[in-house]
Structures are given as structure tokens and as C-alpha cells.
Design a protein around this motif. Sequence first.
Motif, PDB file in Angstrom:
ATOM      1  N   PRO A   1       0.896 -34.064 -31.673  1.00 45.26           N
ATOM      2  CA  PRO A   1      -0.002 -34.503 -31.655  1.00 45.26           C
ATOM      3  C   PRO A   1       0.586 -35.705 -30.733  1.00 45.26           C
ATOM      4  O   PRO A   1      -0.349 -35.959 -29.965  1.00 45.26           O
ATOM      5  CB  PRO A   1      -0.241 -36.092 -32.863  1.00 45.26           C
ATOM      6  N   SER A   2       1.353 -35.737 -30.143  1.00 45.94           N
ATOM      7  CA  SER A   2       1.544 -36.049 -28.599  1.00 45.94           C
ATOM      8  C   SER A   2       0.758 -35.356 -27.399  1.00 45.94           C
ATOM      9  O   SER A   2       0.462 -36.105 -26.202  1.00 45.94           O
ATOM     10  CB  SER A   2       3.190 -36.128 -28.649  1.00 45.94           C
ATOM     11  N   GLY A   3       1.356 -34.075 -27.316  1.00 41.74           N
ATOM     12  CA  GLY A   3       0.860 -33.108 -26.245  1.00 41.74           C
ATOM     13  C   GLY A   3      -0.558 -32.317 -26.468  1.00 41.74           C
ATOM     14  O   GLY A   3      -1.405 -32.690 -27.349  1.00 41.74           O
ATOM     15  N   GLN A   4       0.146 -31.023 -25.327  1.00 39.96           N
ATOM     16  CA  GLN A   4      -1.489 -29.850 -25.997  1.00 39.96           C
ATOM     17  C   GLN A   4      -0.995 -28.721 -26.915  1.00 39.96           C
ATOM     18  O   GLN A   4      -1.654 -28.504 -27.711  1.00 39.96           O
ATOM     19  CB  GLN A   4      -0.868 -29.607 -24.518  1.00 39.96           C
ATOM     20  N   PHE A   5       0.507 -28.286 -26.591  1.00 43.09           N
ATOM     21  CA  PHE A   5       1.490 -26.704 -27.030  1.00 43.09           C
ATOM     22  C   PHE A   5       1.184 -27.275 -28.737  1.00 43.09           C
ATOM     23  O   PHE A   5       1.250 -28.352 -29.385  1.00 43.09           O
ATOM     24  CB  PHE A   5       1.856 -26.223 -26.911  1.00 43.09           C
ATOM     25  N   LEU A   6       1.777 -26.066 -29.417  1.00 40.68           N
ATOM     26  CA  LEU A   6       2.704 -25.761 -31.317  1.00 40.68           C
ATOM     27  C   LEU A   6       3.677 -25.163 -30.847  1.00 40.68           C
ATOM     28  O   LEU A   6       3.530 -24.530 -29.408  1.00 40.68           O
ATOM     29  CB  LEU A   6       1.302 -25.347 -31.034  1.00 40.68           C
ATOM     30  N   MET A   7       3.763 -25.269 -31.918  1.00 37.52           N
ATOM     31  CA  MET A   7       5.553 -24.966 -32.488  1.00 37.52           C
ATOM     32  C   MET A   7       5.743 -23.404 -31.863  1.00 37.52           C
ATOM     33  O   MET A   7       6.976 -22.730 -30.924  1.00 37.52           O
ATOM     34  CB  MET A   7       5.826 -25.013 -34.211  1.00 37.52           C
ATOM     35  N   GLU A   8       4.846 -22.382 -32.020  1.00 33.41           N
ATOM     36  CA  GLU A   8       4.912 -21.140 -30.973  1.00 33.41           C
ATOM     37  C   GLU A   8       5.397 -21.404 -30.391  1.00 33.41           C
ATOM     38  O   GLU A   8       5.984 -20.210 -29.250  1.00 33.41           O
ATOM     39  CB  GLU A   8       3.357 -20.550 -32.011  1.00 33.41           C
ATOM     40  N   ASP A   9       4.078 -21.848 -29.049  1.00 32.23           N
ATOM     41  CA  ASP A   9       4.154 -21.725 -27.698  1.00 32.23           C
ATOM     42  C   ASP A   9       6.176 -22.395 -27.656  1.00 32.23           C
ATOM     43  O   ASP A   9       6.700 -22.318 -26.032  1.00 32.23           O
ATOM     44  CB  ASP A   9       3.281 -23.242 -27.357  1.00 32.23           C
ATOM     45  N   PHE A  10       5.808 -23.652 -27.910  1.00 32.75           N
ATOM     46  CA  PHE A  10       7.114 -23.912 -28.152  1.00 32.75           C
ATOM     47  C   PHE A  10       9.055 -23.020 -28.264  1.00 32.75           C
ATOM     48  O   PHE A  10       9.672 -23.085 -27.013  1.00 32.75           O
ATOM     49  CB  PHE A  10       7.629 -25.248 -28.943  1.00 32.75           C
ATOM     50  N   TYR A  11       8.776 -22.345 -29.245  1.00 37.69           N
ATOM     51  CA  TYR A  11       9.731 -21.460 -29.132  1.00 37.69           C
ATOM     52  C   TYR A  11       9.718 -20.038 -28.011  1.00 37.69           C
ATOM     53  O   TYR A  11      10.679 -20.015 -27.886  1.00 37.69           O
ATOM     54  CB  TYR A  11       9.679 -20.257 -30.790  1.00 37.69           C
TER      55      TYR A  11
ATOM     56  N   PRO B   1       5.607 -44.073 -29.423  1.00 40.40           N
ATOM     57  CA  PRO B   1       5.115 -44.530 -28.357  1.00 40.40           C
ATOM     58  C   PRO B   1       4.320 -43.580 -27.647  1.00 40.40           C
ATOM     59  O   PRO B   1       3.393 -43.580 -27.214  1.00 40.40           O
ATOM     60  CB  PRO B   1       6.166 -44.639 -27.158  1.00 40.40           C
ATOM     61  N   SER B   2       5.021 -42.137 -28.024  1.00 37.29           N
ATOM     62  CA  SER B   2       4.261 -40.552 -27.733  1.00 37.29           C
ATOM     63  C   SER B   2       2.678 -40.463 -28.224  1.00 37.29           C
ATOM     64  O   SER B   2       1.649 -39.633 -27.283  1.00 37.29           O
ATOM     65  CB  SER B   2       4.801 -39.895 -27.447  1.00 37.29           C
ATOM     66  N   ALA B   3       2.816 -41.057 -29.366  1.00 39.02           N
ATOM     67  CA  ALA B   3       1.366 -40.866 -29.636  1.00 39.02           C
ATOM     68  C   ALA B   3       0.499 -41.964 -30.035  1.00 39.02           C
ATOM     69  O   ALA B   3      -0.335 -41.358 -30.007  1.00 39.02           O
ATOM     70  CB  ALA B   3       1.620 -40.881 -31.507  1.00 39.02           C
ATOM     71  N   ALA B   4       1.168 -42.941 -29.665  1.00 37.84           N
ATOM     72  CA  ALA B   4      -0.064 -43.882 -29.113  1.00 37.84           C
ATOM     73  C   ALA B   4      -1.043 -44.394 -27.973  1.00 37.84           C
ATOM     74  O   ALA B   4      -0.850 -43.674 -26.557  1.00 37.84           O
ATOM     75  CB  ALA B   4       0.938 -45.821 -29.029  1.00 37.84           C
TER      76      ALA B   4
END
Length: 587
Positions: free
Chosen positions: A321-331, A405-408
Motif C-alpha cells: 500500500p505504500s507505493g505502486q506495484f505488487l509482489m508478482e512485479d517484485f519477484y 511512515p511509508s503509508a502515512a
Amino acid sequence: MNQDNKTKKAPTSAQKPLRSAQWFGTQDKNGFMYRSWMKNQGIPEHHFQGKPIIGICNTWSELTPCNSHFRELAESVRRGILEAGGVPVEFPVFSNGESNLRPSAMLTRNLAAMDVEESIRGNPIDGVVLLVGCDKTTPALVMGAASCDLPTIVVTGGPMLNGKHKGKDVGSGTLVWRMSEDYKAGKISLQEFMDAEADMSRSTGTCNTMGTASTMACMVESLGLSLPQNAAIPAVDARRKTLAYISGMRIVEMVQQDLRISQLLTRESLINAIRTNAAIGGSTNAVIHLKAIAARMELPLTLEDWQTYGQQIPTLVNLQPSGQFLMEDFYYAGGLPAVLKRLGDAGLLYKDCLTANGKTLWENNQQAPCYNDDVIRTIDNPLCSNGGICILRGNLAPRGAVLKPSAASPHLMKHRGRAIVFDSFDHYKERIMDDALDVDANSVMVLKNCGPKGYPGMPEVGNMGLPPKLLRAGITDMVRISDARMSGTAFGTVVLHVAPEAQEFGPLAAVEDGDWIALDTDAGSLELEVSAAEISARLDTLRQQKTHKKTGGYLQLYIEHVMQADEGCDFDFLVGCRGADVPGHSH
């Protein structure tokens, strides 16, 4: 701080006889009985002649959707164990699924940990593979295994594929929070909201955002308890089965080397996990779970450690929720190894920490590539410059509170406002929909009695939805404070885990409508602008009004023995490493 000490190596030969030989290795009445009943499954005699017995600790359940593919995953582990010369024995443990279990999966995390610990200790097991996935299954299984201290390797089930809604990628959990707020604000219809259900969850696996499940998978990998790339391979990717297979092979070697979990879980590896949590924009739930795991290994870990080692670490992973992408993209971008590589290059890792494959953390990750600098940012181009969990203290949270902080919202990180108080979650639900509620964008929403003992079970309700009248006015965030937790998939300027909790008469219990509250994340302070004498008087009145109600069963055990959030919410009698010896095991 020396983070490049001499490389540690795993032991290369067995240091003691197989533990399972206490059951299967004797030519007497006991050995006869143990072997005979196991043979009714068709197990041949030679499997009892010096082969390591490997437990596959399985949290499969159709009521835990994240882990619903674990039967198949366990088969991959089984084949790996057999190839390496071990004997696999699969056993079930309590599966505390996040999505269905009421009142909260956190209520049963310790129950699952007890199940795991006693199942490992009481059975003829030389080493164990922990099949984990859904949020609480990871810490519960690691906690239980840590108290036994046998050779242990973790295999995570992996995240589900990216959700797809109206041609766009959507994140599990995060989509719910956003669309629910949009519906209450009148931006979308009820039908539009409901139509997104199937779009969000389109494959088996854990949440594909950087929620608690993905966070704890990353914690496990950074702690060295799994093989590299364990955290991010999608659940339905064939490489997940390959990793499970290789993990099955590796646990046999770990038993032969007597490489136990205590050699992997160290003070230094815990600090690596704290820094990793900051770099990935991980869930605040990791604060509680890592503390509980550390306490099982009798290792010191405090909220101050999160402040000291994690506060200034940049968030590199650009995930919801802090940024743009998802776990599939992360891998596809390189997964956690790419993150560890960047932290290590910046001097932010203890590089010599031993991992499950017998190599150090740095040996595993020093050559890790990154294929997408937008998904995994560089140190000099972070998503958030100070991404570590913010630890708050003050007269409202004497033993601490946390904020992500990254989600605030940056404009709310220093804020002063009037309290709008909800005495319970039911009170919140009754009151929040009232357009006559005296609340504005500067108000501070305060939720009480949702802590470990107060709910009980410390549910993920800390990210209270905003009043509909403010949502309709375009307000998207407010400061919210509670003794509850927040889903790792959620977002907002939310202060959580206030300790002591209201049920234990922490100062949070004394807050009343209209009190002024000051939050300052730079100063790490959370203050109730009420005199100490007045706070004390209010708490005395509440103590006089308190009634004691016996609930019985596990719930009663939980309320009487659960510790506060800053202590990890474990049971006080479960803290510590009791080892694998079985007391009074002779027949």
C-alpha cells in the motif's frame, strides 16, 4: 558497528546421534512398538536404519485460502527429502487463517505456536520444514520451532498473482480499503464495489501487496531461515515448487550438519530483519512478531532497536500500500535478494549472518541483480527516505506505539487535534456513520479497548474508516490512534499498538472527547494534553467501574497470560527456548 566480521560457516559433520533414534533405534519393546505402528503405513524397514526423520509442518486448510495449495507444495518438499535420503513425515497444525477466523487470527497465533512446539518436541523428528503463508502462520510456526531448536527451514506458500480490475493491477486488501472508502464517499455504486471481489483474488496464495504475509516472508528470508527468493515467487509459479523441493533436500543436509535454528536466529540477523522491513515498506505487525520470535530464542529486541537500526533506512520497494506495484512485479524485478544487495552495498547489513543453505547472507546476495529500478528503487532514489517503523512515546504511550511512515500522509506527521473517542469497535461502528458527529479533518480519532486483552486478540481495526461526511468532502486521511493493529495491506496516518492498552488502564483509557492530542513523528512523541493528576483521576474512576467476567476456555487463558504489544503479545509462560528433550519420555 562491525558488519563484515569473519565469515561463519555451517558445521560440516553431525555433532550428535539422530534424535529419532530414541524412538526407532532400539532393539527392545519400545523400539518394536514405535517401528511397528509406523510400518502400518507401508514404511520399509530400512527407513528406520539411521535415516533422518524430517517433519513437514503443514498449515494447509480450506478455511485458510492463502494456504489452500499446501497439499501440493508439501509433495514437492516430500520428494526433495526422499532424494536427499531422509524420511518425510507430514503432520498438521492449527491453521490460523487471517481472512475467515473470528474474532482475530492474532488471538490464536499463540495457540498455533503451542501446537507446533509440542508437535515437534513430542514426535520422532530430527529436522522440520515449516510450510507457512497466511499472516500469523509464519510467526506462529517460527515461534514454536524456535522453542525446540532443531534444524529448521521455512517454505512460504508465495503471493497470489496480481489482481486485475478494469484493466488495471489491483492489490489484495488494499483494493478493499480504497473501494470501501470510495463507496462511502458516493464515488462508486454498491454494484461496482461488489464486482471487484473476483478481480482482487484470482489465484491461490497470500496477499499480493506488502501486507503482513509478504512482510513476514521477507523477514524469514532476511533472517536466513529460508532459501534465497523464498519471499516473492508467486504461489502458482513452478519455481515455487522447485524451491520447496530443494528445501526438502536441504533440510536433510542441515540435520546431518546439526545446523539448528539458534545458529540462524541471532541478534545480528534480527537487526538485518528490522532494516529489511524498512526497505520493503513492511507491515507494523512485524514489530510484534519479531519481538515474540526473539523472546523464544532469548535474544534481546526492543522498540528502541527499531528506532536505532530502522528509522533512517530508506524504503526501496515500490509496492502497495505504500507505493505502486505488487509482489508478482517484485519477484520479476529481482525479489528480496536485490533489496539485500542494495542494503549490503550501502553497509546496512550484517553480512556474515549464517543462512539455511549453509552460506552467509552476503554470499547468497552479493551478486543479486535488479531488473527494474522503479519497482526496487536505488538507495539514492527511495520511495521514502526514512521508511523505518516510527516509534512513539509520551504520556499517551509510556511503553510505546508505532506508526508506518511509508503509508502515512506527510502533512499529518506533525499534528495537533481534538480527540473523537470510541470506547470499543462496536461503539466506533455505531458512531462513525452519524453525520451529526462533531468531527472535522483536524480531529484525532481514538479507539480504545482493542488491544491484546481488550478485544481480546488485538484485531486489525486500527485503520478506522473515516466519517462518511468527511469522505464526501474529499478528506482522505486523518490521524488515528488505538491499541489495536492494522493490516499490512492498509494505509494512512495511523498510530498503533499503544502500550499499555486501555484494558490494562494505560493512559489511552483516560482520553475523552475534546482532549487535545499532539503527534510529532520527528520527535517520536505522542502526548495527551491533560495533566498527570487528571489522567490519574480518570483512570482511578475507570478502575472502580471495572467488572471481572470469567470467559473460560482458551479465551480465559489468553486474557490471563498474554503480554503487551511491546513485549510481542506472546504468553508469559511461552517465552524462552525449552529445547527438544522430552521430559519423562521413558516407558
